[in-house]
Design a protein around this motif. Sequence first.
Motif, mmCIF file in Angstrom:
data_model
loop_
_atom_site.group_PDB
_atom_site.id
_atom_site.type_symbol
_atom_site.label_atom_id
_atom_site.label_comp_id
_atom_site.label_asym_id
_atom_site.label_seq_id
_atom_site.Cartn_x
_atom_site.Cartn_y
_atom_site.Cartn_z
ATOM 1 N N ALA A 64 0.832 -1.203 0.000
ATOM 2 C CA ALA A 64 0.000 0.000 0.000
ATOM 3 C C ALA A 64 0.865 1.251 0.000
ATOM 4 O O ALA A 64 0.567 2.236 -0.683
ATOM 5 N N GLU A 65 1.939 1.168 0.790
ATOM 6 C CA GLU A 65 2.851 2.310 0.826
ATOM 7 C C GLU A 65 3.542 2.503 -0.524
ATOM 8 O O GLU A 65 3.819 3.625 -0.946
ATOM 9 N N ALA A 66 3.823 1.390 -1.192
ATOM 10 C CA ALA A 66 4.468 1.482 -2.505
ATOM 11 C C ALA A 66 3.570 2.182 -3.505
ATOM 12 O O ALA A 66 4.033 2.879 -4.409
ATOM 13 N N ASP A 67 2.269 1.982 -3.345
ATOM 14 C CA ASP A 67 1.322 2.645 -4.233
ATOM 15 C C ASP A 67 1.128 4.106 -3.872
ATOM 16 O O ASP A 67 0.542 4.858 -4.628
ATOM 17 N N ASP A 68 1.604 4.468 -2.696
ATOM 18 C CA ASP A 68 1.408 5.824 -2.206
ATOM 19 C C ASP A 68 2.626 6.676 -2.547
ATOM 20 O O ASP A 68 3.343 7.169 -1.678
ATOM 21 N N LEU A 69 2.887 6.821 -3.823
ATOM 22 C CA LEU A 69 3.932 7.693 -4.331
ATOM 23 C C LEU A 69 5.314 7.338 -3.822
ATOM 24 O O LEU A 69 6.162 8.209 -3.607
ATOM 25 N N LYS A 70 5.577 6.074 -3.603
ATOM 26 C CA LYS A 70 6.910 5.671 -3.142
ATOM 27 C C LYS A 70 7.850 5.568 -4.333
ATOM 28 O O LYS A 70 7.490 5.043 -5.373
ATOM 29 N N LYS A 71 9.045 6.056 -4.186
ATOM 30 C CA LYS A 71 10.066 5.970 -5.227
ATOM 31 C C LYS A 71 11.364 5.473 -4.597
ATOM 32 O O LYS A 71 11.752 5.930 -3.532
ATOM 33 N N VAL A 72 11.999 4.536 -5.266
ATOM 34 C CA VAL A 72 13.253 3.985 -4.764
ATOM 35 C C VAL A 72 14.318 4.139 -5.840
ATOM 36 O O VAL A 72 14.098 3.787 -6.999
ATOM 37 N N THR A 73 15.455 4.684 -5.455
ATOM 38 C CA THR A 73 16.599 4.807 -6.348
ATOM 39 C C THR A 73 17.775 4.090 -5.702
ATOM 40 O O THR A 73 18.023 4.261 -4.505
ATOM 41 N N SER A 74 18.470 3.276 -6.477
ATOM 42 C CA SER A 74 19.571 2.476 -5.951
ATOM 43 C C SER A 74 20.895 2.927 -6.542
ATOM 44 O O SER A 74 20.972 3.329 -7.712
ATOM 45 N N TYR A 75 21.953 2.840 -5.725
ATOM 46 C CA TYR A 75 23.314 3.160 -6.145
ATOM 47 C C TYR A 75 24.242 2.059 -5.646
ATOM 48 O O TYR A 75 24.061 1.532 -4.539
ATOM 49 N N SER A 76 25.216 1.705 -6.443
ATOM 50 C CA SER A 76 26.168 0.656 -6.080
ATOM 51 C C SER A 76 27.586 1.183 -6.173
ATOM 52 O O SER A 76 27.930 1.921 -7.100
ATOM 53 N N PHE A 77 28.398 0.795 -5.188
ATOM 54 C CA PHE A 77 29.801 1.189 -5.144
ATOM 55 C C PHE A 77 30.632 -0.022 -4.730
ATOM 56 O O PHE A 77 30.117 -1.015 -4.210
ATOM 57 N N ARG A 78 31.920 0.099 -4.935
ATOM 58 C CA ARG A 78 32.874 -0.858 -4.379
ATOM 59 C C ARG A 78 33.963 -0.105 -3.653
ATOM 60 O O ARG A 78 34.377 0.975 -4.078
ATOM 61 N N THR A 79 34.400 -0.698 -2.552
ATOM 62 C CA THR A 79 35.520 -0.111 -1.838
ATOM 63 C C THR A 79 36.822 -0.556 -2.491
ATOM 64 O O THR A 79 36.849 -1.459 -3.330
ATOM 65 N N LYS A 80 37.903 0.057 -2.099
ATOM 66 C CA LYS A 80 39.209 -0.316 -2.657
ATOM 67 C C LYS A 80 39.565 -1.742 -2.277
ATOM 68 O O LYS A 80 40.295 -2.427 -2.993
ATOM 69 N N ALA A 81 38.996 -2.216 -1.136
ATOM 70 C CA ALA A 81 39.288 -3.584 -0.695
ATOM 71 C C ALA A 81 38.359 -4.603 -1.332
ATOM 72 O O ALA A 81 38.497 -5.809 -1.088
ATOM 73 N N GLY A 82 37.383 -4.153 -2.130
ATOM 74 C CA GLY A 82 36.504 -5.079 -2.823
ATOM 75 C C GLY A 82 35.140 -5.268 -2.202
ATOM 76 O O GLY A 82 34.319 -6.017 -2.741
ATOM 77 N N ALA A 83 34.853 -4.635 -1.064
ATOM 78 C CA ALA A 83 33.540 -4.760 -0.447
ATOM 79 C C ALA A 83 32.498 -4.048 -1.305
ATOM 80 O O ALA A 83 32.774 -3.011 -1.916
ATOM 81 N N LEU A 84 31.287 -4.599 -1.352
ATOM 82 C CA LEU A 84 30.209 -4.029 -2.142
ATOM 83 C C LEU A 84 29.330 -3.167 -1.244
ATOM 84 O O LEU A 84 28.878 -3.607 -0.192
ATOM 85 N N VAL A 85 29.080 -1.925 -1.663
ATOM 86 C CA VAL A 85 28.245 -0.996 -0.913
ATOM 87 C C VAL A 85 27.041 -0.641 -1.780
ATOM 88 O O VAL A 85 27.198 -0.135 -2.901
ATOM 89 N N LYS A 86 25.840 -0.933 -1.263
ATOM 90 C CA LYS A 86 24.613 -0.596 -1.959
ATOM 91 C C LYS A 86 23.830 0.405 -1.132
ATOM 92 O O LYS A 86 23.716 0.251 0.085
ATOM 93 N N VAL A 87 23.297 1.396 -1.802
ATOM 94 C CA VAL A 87 22.529 2.441 -1.126
ATOM 95 C C VAL A 87 21.182 2.575 -1.827
ATOM 96 O O VAL A 87 21.123 2.660 -3.055
ATOM 97 N N LYS A 88 20.117 2.570 -1.041
ATOM 98 C CA LYS A 88 18.778 2.778 -1.569
ATOM 99 C C LYS A 88 18.200 4.047 -0.962
ATOM 100 O O LYS A 88 18.220 4.218 0.258
#
Length: 882
Positions: free
Chosen positions: A87-111
């Motif tokens: 229901a909340e998703a229908d209520d004008l919810k918007k999600v944008t995702s971003y992906s990064f990697r650290t120099k050590a190889g760890a994966l960082v995802k941001v929503k």
Amino acid sequence: MAAWSPSVGIGSCCLNNGITRTWKFPSARLFTGRKNKIKLGSETLMFTRKRFMGDLVTSALQSYQFSKICASKTSIELREALSSRRAEADDLKKVTSYSFRTKAGALVKVKVEKKREKYSILVYVSSLELSGDDKSRLVMVWGVYRSDSSCFLPLDFENSSQDSQTHTTETTFVKSSLSELMLGLEFDGKESPFYLSFHLKLVSGRDPDGQEMLTHRDTDFCIPVGFTAGHPLPLGLSSGPDDDSWNFSFFSRSSTNVVLCLYDDSTTDKPALELDLDPYVNRTGDVWHASVDNTWDFVRYGYRCKETAHSKEDVDVEGEPIVLDPYATVVGKSVSQKYLGSLSKSPSFDWGEDVSPNIPLEKLLVYRLNVKGFTQHRSSKLPSNVAGTFSGVAEKVSHLKTLGTNAVLLEPIFSFSEQKGPYFPFHFFSPMDIYGPSNSLESAVNSMKVMVKKLHSEGIEVLLEVVFTHTADSGALRGIDDSSYYYKGRANDLDSKSYLNCNYPVVQQLVLESLRYWVTEFHVDGFCFINASSLLRGVHGEQLSRPPLVEAIAFDPLLAETKLIADCWDPLEMMPKEVRFPHWKRWAELNTRYCRNVRNFLRGRGVLSDLATRICGSGDVFTDGRGPAFSFNYISRNSGLSLVDLVSFSGPELASELSWNCGEEGATNKSAVLQRRLKQIRNFLFIQYISLGVPVLNMGDECGISTRGSPLLESRKPFDWNLLASAFGTQITQFISFMTSVRARRSDVFQRRDFLKPENIVWYANDQTTPKWEDPASKFLALEIKSESEEEETASLAEPNEPKSNDLFIGFNASDHPESVVLPSLPDGSKWRRLVDTALPFPGFFSVEGETVVAEEPLQQLVVYEMKPYSCTLFETINTTA
């Protein structure tokens, strides 16, 4: 250690980087007061109600990460939670995702999730192993910024862990059920847009200070909040798929920082909001981009650019000038007269059934005019808000029709420097605002479209002079990426004159997009490229035999039906240049040789071979697969002497004008001099309209407008409509109208796509001998043009429905004494009739019906006609037995 999720607020005290009072947001929420605990296995989440900027907020925080972490919920609770989330998703919810990697190889995802009036930010880190000791944890060190990525905005809430010097806050990650580390932040939507910037710190018992973790690019992680990364194409301003956002796209290769400046008030020079675009999230290749919801009340925009050349210096980005988006299609002025892009679409326009006349090249009759000068004079009797505008041109269409004009060539109308004039543009996608009835861009756009539609309905095409080889000294593209747009560091002599690097790929793209825009948005029929010889320069200033831009224009599918004309006149040096212009059978040329050779002949300095070549279509230039129709023939132009001044001034300072004052310099009352000048003006026009090619008449020449001998562009005067009623204006206007009708009637000769056949042309001296082609003393030339047979007319692509024509005889006498001309003999039943003799008084020097000429003696077989000094004649055969 417990992880907490604040609802962060950015108060008005933080808005000290170019933010106006519009952005004094309500204080944001951080929870204070009693503590609440949620037990999850061995982890305890603690969140606290706190005081922010002195305001108490009592609403409960419901962050997205709670549904992820609460693994102990029953299946019913989970289903209810999922249902609630849908229901909340229908209520004008918007999600944008971003992906990064650290120099050590760890994966960082941001929503970044927008739900109603809040933004929830979830950060996930995977592929990272914590050490086994109980003090091992991952910490996010974060802050927020807008206009300057090096300066975080203070959050200033009580009992927080924010560093008072750096304005950063430390928040600890927790381990989720998916065996990854995560945390969440929540911000009030009213406080966006801004950037969340952070780096990670891995803390352990052995290293309590922590090991800093950056992106693989060795930079902080940056996340846009309240706006998105946007798209790199198309360049310029565009609307989102649902018209709910604006996408900004801006090329700058050499900039290390680009700041998007947004204005909420057109009466201020201070941006309401500045966003320092992140080079990782908001940059693709050399294009910077961002998307902002159009729910904000922004009205204008521009950019600040910090180039690499300043990267080692401590340069204040706010000190950089705000530049106009080169691809903006709607622009407006600020209170300081600075041009900015407008956050609006081009107003709609009803083109109705508008169709281009699509006139073949060989049938064009061109009138060159300046939009402002054409109707600016009070004698135009137009309302003050119409005079000097596109609307004024539309009001005077009857004059164009009187002259027989079927194409107007407008001097440059792109937005230009008012100090230097129309040949020094600063923008390529908008007409100059002063050409609109209300001196605004919106009125200029609408007024131009109305003009084009009106001219098209009268069978008149609209051609534009365009300048893509240089810009105004200030503004324009300066400060965006000088090393790409200009010759910076490549050819200093060119860069100092603001020459554009036209064959550099990004400039080539800009030019093509501009041309396509004028064709599709304004229904323009063709372009005349000023200073076209500069289009042949390579990226280092070298001459190219096959310049990419010229070839791309020739083969561009959207430009396939447009006229392309190269004009090698240089506004910077005020002189035309002669080059061998590559054409691919598409490019016509403004014929400088024609102008020079005709001027020389009529002042008694030229040779007959030059005149003959120009009359027959300049075969020395256009026999390379084109034809005479690709020669645009002019006698005078907007720079240099006007037609009446060509026969009135010839001082030493005007040597390059190839003029002759006809016996006395400047104004005179001597009847003989005035008569000679009048004949010379008739001669110029006569030669221009009987020559193969496209005649180009300059505004004001039909009524004798003078600059009193000044060749300077700025000396040109507005069109004085009263002069049309003068004796001079009346006869010259009627003569031009007559000559255009002759061209149309005898299109088999004067409006040809191919050259005349040599066997159909006979050249004569005055005694019917062969002319002395290279003798400077020879000042008389005549030619007989024999009519083509029906088969020849078909082979020469003449219109089959045009009336069959008779022979022509044309004479030119540039000497100061009369010449007795023997007309070619004719078969029985045919006679010569005189259509034009420029030495005769008005109105008898031209006639539609013509006057039959006969031999002086009844038994004389040949007709001898006396041509007066400085005169031209036109004869045509008629069948007297019909």
